[in-house]
Design a protein around this motif. Structure first.
Motif, mmCIF file in Angstrom:
data_model
loop_
_atom_site.group_PDB
_atom_site.id
_atom_site.type_symbol
_atom_site.label_atom_id
_atom_site.label_comp_id
_atom_site.label_asym_id
_atom_site.label_seq_id
_atom_site.Cartn_x
_atom_site.Cartn_y
_atom_site.Cartn_z
ATOM 1 N N ALA A 1 -6.765 -12.452 -44.962
ATOM 2 C CA ALA A 1 -7.913 -11.772 -45.562
ATOM 3 C C ALA A 1 -8.138 -10.430 -44.883
ATOM 4 N N PRO A 2 -8.545 -9.424 -45.644
ATOM 5 C CA PRO A 2 -8.885 -8.142 -45.025
ATOM 6 C C PRO A 2 -9.967 -8.369 -43.973
ATOM 7 N N GLY A 3 -9.858 -7.699 -42.882
ATOM 8 C CA GLY A 3 -10.859 -7.940 -41.856
ATOM 9 C C GLY A 3 -10.605 -7.141 -40.601
ATOM 10 N N VAL A 4 -11.153 -7.619 -39.510
ATOM 11 C CA VAL A 4 -11.106 -6.915 -38.235
ATOM 12 C C VAL A 4 -9.686 -6.947 -37.667
ATOM 13 N N PRO A 5 -9.165 -5.814 -37.232
ATOM 14 C CA PRO A 5 -7.810 -5.776 -36.667
ATOM 15 C C PRO A 5 -7.764 -6.465 -35.304
ATOM 16 N N ASP A 6 -6.564 -6.779 -34.860
ATOM 17 C CA ASP A 6 -6.380 -7.366 -33.535
ATOM 18 C C ASP A 6 -5.219 -6.653 -32.842
ATOM 19 N N PRO A 7 -5.509 -5.503 -32.192
ATOM 20 C CA PRO A 7 -4.435 -4.740 -31.555
ATOM 21 C C PRO A 7 -3.941 -5.352 -30.246
ATOM 22 N N GLY A 8 -4.595 -6.427 -29.809
ATOM 23 C CA GLY A 8 -4.140 -7.090 -28.593
ATOM 24 C C GLY A 8 -4.815 -6.595 -27.336
ATOM 25 N N HIS A 9 -5.835 -5.759 -27.476
ATOM 26 C CA HIS A 9 -6.581 -5.248 -26.318
ATOM 27 C C HIS A 9 -7.992 -4.886 -26.797
ATOM 28 N N PRO A 10 -8.944 -4.708 -25.879
ATOM 29 C CA PRO A 10 -10.291 -4.302 -26.288
ATOM 30 C C PRO A 10 -10.259 -2.966 -27.035
ATOM 31 N N PHE A 11 -11.161 -2.801 -28.019
ATOM 32 C CA PHE A 11 -11.109 -1.605 -28.858
ATOM 33 C C PHE A 11 -12.481 -1.267 -29.434
ATOM 34 N N VAL A 12 -12.590 -0.034 -29.913
ATOM 35 C CA VAL A 12 -13.760 0.427 -30.661
ATOM 36 C C VAL A 12 -13.421 0.288 -32.139
ATOM 37 N N LEU A 13 -14.148 -0.532 -32.840
ATOM 38 C CA LEU A 13 -13.859 -0.796 -34.253
ATOM 39 C C LEU A 13 -14.466 0.290 -35.131
ATOM 40 N N VAL A 14 -13.632 0.929 -35.948
ATOM 41 C CA VAL A 14 -14.071 1.986 -36.855
ATOM 42 C C VAL A 14 -13.831 1.515 -38.285
ATOM 43 N N ALA A 15 -14.867 1.607 -39.129
ATOM 44 C CA ALA A 15 -14.756 1.128 -40.501
ATOM 45 C C ALA A 15 -15.686 1.918 -41.402
ATOM 46 N N LYS A 16 -15.431 1.817 -42.700
ATOM 47 C CA LYS A 16 -16.372 2.381 -43.676
ATOM 48 C C LYS A 16 -17.704 1.666 -43.530
ATOM 49 N N ASP A 17 -17.670 0.375 -43.548
ATOM 50 C CA ASP A 17 -18.801 -0.492 -43.237
ATOM 51 C C ASP A 17 -18.208 -1.867 -42.979
ATOM 52 N N LEU A 18 -18.986 -2.770 -42.477
ATOM 53 C CA LEU A 18 -18.474 -4.110 -42.191
ATOM 54 C C LEU A 18 -19.099 -5.120 -43.143
ATOM 55 N N ALA A 19 -18.276 -5.993 -43.693
ATOM 56 C CA ALA A 19 -18.790 -7.094 -44.489
ATOM 57 C C ALA A 19 -19.472 -8.085 -43.545
ATOM 58 N N PRO A 20 -20.498 -8.781 -44.022
ATOM 59 C CA PRO A 20 -21.166 -9.766 -43.158
ATOM 60 C C PRO A 20 -20.204 -10.782 -42.564
ATOM 61 N N ALA A 21 -19.193 -11.178 -43.328
ATOM 62 C CA ALA A 21 -18.243 -12.169 -42.821
ATOM 63 C C ALA A 21 -17.478 -11.650 -41.618
ATOM 64 N N ASP A 22 -17.253 -10.351 -41.561
ATOM 65 C CA ASP A 22 -16.545 -9.763 -40.421
ATOM 66 C C ASP A 22 -17.477 -9.606 -39.215
ATOM 67 N N THR A 23 -18.666 -9.098 -39.459
ATOM 68 C CA THR A 23 -19.613 -8.865 -38.364
ATOM 69 C C THR A 23 -20.023 -10.163 -37.693
ATOM 70 N N ALA A 24 -20.127 -11.235 -38.481
ATOM 71 C CA ALA A 24 -20.666 -12.496 -37.971
ATOM 72 C C ALA A 24 -19.855 -13.069 -36.822
ATOM 73 N N LEU A 25 -18.546 -12.928 -36.885
ATOM 74 C CA LEU A 25 -17.700 -13.570 -35.875
ATOM 75 C C LEU A 25 -16.867 -12.582 -35.073
ATOM 76 N N LEU A 26 -17.400 -11.400 -34.833
ATOM 77 C CA LEU A 26 -16.686 -10.448 -33.996
ATOM 78 C C LEU A 26 -16.460 -11.034 -32.606
ATOM 79 N N ASP A 27 -15.263 -10.848 -32.084
ATOM 80 C CA ASP A 27 -14.944 -11.281 -30.724
ATOM 81 C C ASP A 27 -15.502 -10.231 -29.769
ATOM 82 N N LEU A 28 -16.620 -10.543 -29.143
ATOM 83 C CA LEU A 28 -17.300 -9.554 -28.308
ATOM 84 C C LEU A 28 -16.548 -9.273 -27.006
ATOM 85 N N ASP A 29 -15.509 -10.048 -26.726
ATOM 86 C CA ASP A 29 -14.658 -9.723 -25.584
ATOM 87 C C ASP A 29 -13.640 -8.642 -25.961
#
Length: 554
Positions: free
Chosen positions: A141-169
């Motif tokens: 599913a389209p969603g948050v990338p996983d580059p394998g290291h901590p990152f600053v997420l840049v997007a047009k906007d975030l769907a609630p499904a993406d924001t809800a389970l962001l890995d805060l680490d």
């Protein structure tokens, strides 16, 4: 080095490499299906059901506001009308992917045209469609990338499904090109204490891997930062972490003026966490959770039990409960589900309760019962009060049921303008800045096309806040803030400078607001507020307040 400006959420600062949200999946081609109609429809329905269950699971894990949003999305995915629209296209020989894309797009356009709550749901529908199509194609599913290291997420906007389970680490900060201070992204970022700057028009120009500093306190994203700037940002982040772990003190200005910091809550279960985060009471308890999922009004006993559970968590402290606020974006089958062309201006709030007075009387009975069973200081307020007569009606009725402290929500310009007369009757007022902004600027708070107008920094809104506070002062009655504006650390200072006696917000915003207030005296707050009031628009009000806050008093 360059600075990209937007609206900061909170006081946080973070730095790291950019990782961009993946672009949406391309639209499916309109080609004939190689499967039978039954086979095609079966795979679509299986994909839709899978997406709905995934959204519900994400919601269950996330909890809070995110759970409500995701459960609504799951219901939307399985809407019978949408299913019929898809089936019609499959029957015409279309592929499942195209049938979903076309049916959801048609439904989306219809919702967008309706505006209001349903118009806001149109954007959520796009996210559901993308997830179903990805499942049909066997793609993630389209969603948050996983580059394998901590990152600053840049997007047009975030769907609630993406924001809800962001890995805060992993997610150091959020930067979006769309959205405002009351968007889903902003609300959920605030709830999760994520550093965020939203509405950054130039965000699409940020490249993957590019190093940036995200400064929510200033609403700035710095590109190509220098070593000194990176060190300063790191020091600020560490100082903020240390401040957050320091012993919690009552809300106050630098000169010792007490400004109680209260929590906005939607369910009794959130009360314990609010206390842990330093809430000195409750400034807004939304009672809708008892009603929204019911086909009929809950009984007096059911309501009494829920209100008692809440009040027991705050012995001796103020708990402000809002009477049922239904209508507009929260219609109820047993109260006000009749179609209205413009529900935001229709039968909602106290207007709806007066039309079904037995529901209001039962709620007041339950609240009075809970008050007698606990030691909390219960205050009860009516939503969407627009006239002095409505104020008199509610306060009189509340007194008849033994409610000792009865007040009103100021969400409509008329009640702010008439605040001296409203507060001659009501015991207190609480300003709902979200709706007050909506009605002042004639911009539906749930309609994305006018989101830029939904800014509580606008001097017109600030003027009405001051008028309400002045009306309270003239009558010796307290005026508080319980809208999203109170969670903005600098705007909180402005609101106090305009005369607000208390501030209520999402519990996770308490630490930032407490730290912000401690930097300024009462005179400072009034000076900063005056600078904002003198501006001509929201952006310049924010800039003027920032400049005044950074300039020592004469």
């Amino acid at each position: 080095m360059s600075e990209l400006r937007g609206v900061g959420i909170g006081l946080g600062v973070a730095q790291g490499p950019v990782a961009r949200m993946a672009e949406p999946l391309p639209a499916p081609e309109d080609v004939a299906s190689a499967l039978s109609q039954d086979e095609e429809l079966a795979r679509v329905r299986e994909a839709v059901a899978g997406v709905a269950r995934e959204l519900e699971e994400r919601g269950s894990k996330a909890g809070g506001a995110a759970q409500e949003v995701l459960e609504a999305q799951a219901m939307m995915a399985e809407d019978p009308t949408l299913d019929q629209e898809v089936a019609t296209r499959v029957a015409a020989g279309k592929t499942g992917e195209f049938a979903v894309h076309d049916a959801f797009a048609t439904f989306r356009d219809m919702l967008a045209a309706m505006g209001g709550y349903l118009g806001e749901r149109a954007a959520d529908l796009d996210d559901v469609a993308q997830r179903v199509i990805a499942r049909l194609r066997g793609l993630p599913a389209p969603g948050v990338p996983d580059p394998g290291h901590p990152f600053v997420l840049v997007a047009k906007d975030l769907a609630p499904a993406d924001t809800a389970l962001l890995d805060l680490d992993k997610v150091l900060a959020l930067v979006t090109s769309e959205g405002g201070p009351t968007s889903h992204t902003a609300i959920l970022a605030r709830e999760k204490s994520i550093v965020a700057v939203v509405g950054v028009a130039e965000a699409p120009g940020l490249a993957d891997g590019e190093s940036v500093i995200v400064d929510a306190a200033k609403g700035v994203v710095t590109t190509q930062p220098t070593a000194d700037e990176l060190t300063q940002a790191q020091n600020r982040a560490e100082a903020r972490r240390n401040a957050a772990s320091a012993p919690i003190t009552p809300g106050a200005l630098a000169d010792g003026t007490a400004i109680p910091l209260l929590a906005n809550l939607g369910k009794p279960g959130g009360a314990a966490e609010a206390v842990e985060l330093g809430a000195e009471g409750v400034g807004l308890f939304r009672t809708e959770f008892l009603f929204l999922s019911a086909s009929q009004a809950p009984t007096v006993d059911e309501q009494t039990k829920a209100y008692t559970e809440l009040l027991q968590t705050f012995p001796g402290k103020k708990v402000v409960v809002r009477a049922l606020d239904a209508g507009a974006d929260k219609p109820l089958a047993f109260l006000n589900d009749a179609h209205e062309e413009n529900p935001a201006l229709g039968l909602r709030g106290l207007r709806a309760l007066r039309a079904s007075e037995d529901i209001l009387r039962e709620q007041l009975t339950a609240l009075a019962n809970a008050d007698k069973a606990t030691d909390a200081d219960l205050w009860v307020m009516a939503p969407m009060v627009s006239t002095v007569e409505e104020t008199e009606y509610f306060v009189t009725l509340a007194r008849d049921y033994g409610i000792k402290t009865a007040g009103v929500m100021v969400e409509v310009p008329s009640s702010a303008i008439m605040a001296d007369k409203v507060l001659a009757i009501a015991d207190f007022a609480s300003i709902g800045t979200n709706d007050l902004t909506q009605y002042t600027l004639a911009a539906d708070r749930l309609l994305g096309s006018v989101a830029s107008f939904q800014d509580p920094w606008h001097p017109a809104v600030l003027s009405l806040v001051k008028a309400t506070a002045d009306g309270g002062a003239a009558n010796g009655k307290p005026v508080g803030i319980c809208g999203e504006a109170a969670a903005d650390p600098l705007l909180a200072v402005v609101l106090v400078g305009l005369g607000a006696a208390t501030l209520s917000m999402a519990p996770t915003a308490l630490a930032d607001v407490r730290a912000s207030l401690l930097q300024y005296t009462r005179d400072d707050a009034e000076r900063i507020a005056a600078a904002a009031l003198a501006a001509s628009d929201a952006a310049s009000a924010r800039t003027a307040a920032q400049a005044a806050a950074e300039t020592p008093a004469d």
